[in-house]
Design an enzyme around this catalytic site. Structure first.
Site, PDB file in Angstrom:
ATOM      1  CB  VAL A  64       1.222  -9.871   2.070  1.00 16.45           C
ATOM      2  CG1 VAL A  64       2.696  -9.551   1.856  1.00 16.45           C
ATOM      3  CG2 VAL A  64       0.616 -10.429   0.780  1.00 16.45           C
ATOM      4  CD  GLU A  65       3.099  -6.133   5.953  1.00 14.30           C
ATOM      5  OE1 GLU A  65       3.969  -6.533   6.745  1.00 14.30           O
ATOM      6  OE2 GLU A  65       3.352  -5.362   5.014  1.00 14.30           O
TER       7      GLU A  65
END
Length: 364
Positions: free
Chosen positions: A165-166
């Site tokens: 996600v990051e």
């Protein structure tokens, strides 16, 4: 030890984020000198951004708040006054950083009914290509992920979900110089100047201690760094040298894996416990969000029942996801709350968890 050496790509904020981008070509690490010591630092196997010639711009010269900051760094951390001034003189001020920071302010408007907000958010991360990239990352670093679980008690799918996600597993780590981002926000963004001055302090201490040139590392427009998008203060508290080479480098996937796991352990991750359980039923009018707390029995009396065991948990947060034509309710357990310590958002935590589970399922 294997290394994945990437150029840093697009801006995300902070410790959080997620944006998609085409990965740039890889680069080769090179020797460099620290701006804070006289002797060259030995070459290290670390991922560094492409070097570019930096000249003094003067954006932060002769500024009272900058002078006060420098003096504090000299007194508190023993920095050389002249050398630190030289470093800060190379920082560039960017109005677009301030505009992006202002754009992060939460909207006061609330939708009148379900409109599919969760579906749209989830679709940014859980796609066939992204899941396959997660599988590839997991396969390449399977031994490190397994070791992180043994040491910190955090399962691979959570670490993989966070890094996915990051930064899309290192594909989009940001290309703004950290020095520029933090100086701009520390000295020209009064609303959060104190916070970002603290982050600039942590960043300068980090680069000095790790022998990095502070004008080189790049990341998000708010100063988040590496595979896991740690802010500098989080680096100080939670980053670990997981590959044992004597240096802690968040642009290295192995150190990032260990650091993310250590962050979760420090924030209360419960080994072997569930994250969330889907609820059956609707609870209109009930306050919802990861910060809420309800006795399981209270939710049951109100008409919500768990679709799976909540084990010995007596309380849960009430999570509500907007899936378009209705709301979907979930029991948020303590491990879900721990994910929100990385980013204070129900959507974010759910995306991390579900992406990790999707990658885990695709590996089989």
């Amino acid at each position: 030890m294997r290394r994945l050496v990437c150029l840093l790509a697009c801006s995300v904020f902070p410790l959080v984020g997620g944006c998609s981008s085409t990965p740039e070509p890889v680069t080769t690490p090179k020797p460099f000198k620290s701006a804070f010591i006289n002797q060259p630092v030995p070459e290290k196997n670390v991922s560094q951004p492409v070097n570019r010639q930096i000249v003094s711009t003067g954006d932060f010269n002769n500024r009272p708040n900058v002078d006060q900051f420098v003096q504090r760094m000299v007194t508190k951390h023993g920095f050389n006054h002249a050398r630190l001034q030289q470093v800060l003189a190379q920082a560039e001020r960017y109005d677009w950083i301030i505009r992006l920071m202002d754009a992060q302010a939460p909207s006061s408007g609330q939708p009148s009914g379900p409109n599919g907000a969760w579906n749209r958010y989830r679709a940014k991360f859980i796609t066939p290509d992204n899941v396959q990239n997660g599988v590839n990352f997991w396969r390449e670093y399977a031994s490190e992920l397994s070791r992180a679980e043994q040491v910190y008690g955090v399962p691979p799918e959570i670490i993989v979900g966070i890094i996915g996600v990051e930064t899309r597993w290192g594909r989009v780590m940001g290309k703004t110089r950290i020095l520029d981002a933090l100086a701009t926000l520390a000295f020209d963004y009064p609303r959060r100047a104190e916070f970002f001055a603290g982050e600039l302090e942590s960043f300068l201490v980090m680069t000095r201690d790790e022998g990095l040139d502070p004008t080189e590392p790049t990341g998000s427009y708010a100063g988040a760094m590496g595979y896991g998008q740690f802010m500098p203060s989080s680096f100080q508290r939670y980053a670990v040298d997981f590959d044992g080479n004597g240096h802690t480098n968040l642009w290295d996937p192995v150190d990032a894996i260990g650091s993310v796991a250590n962050y979760f352990k420090a924030h209360g991750w419960q080994k072997g416990q569930a994250v969330a359980v889907r609820g059956q039923g609707q609870l209109p009018g009930y306050e919802h969000g990861f910060q809420t707390r309800y006795p399981i029995a209270t939710l049951r009396r109100a008409g919500l029942t768990p679709s799976a065991s909540v084990a010995n948990h007596q309380e849960a947060s009430l999570l509500r996801l907007d899936v378009g034509n209705r709301y979907q309710y979930w029991y948020g357990l303590p491990n879900f709350y721990t994910i929100t310590r990385y980013n204070h958002s129900t959507h974010y935590a759910m995306a991390v968890w579900q992406l990790g589970l999707a990658v885990k399922a695709a590996r089989r």
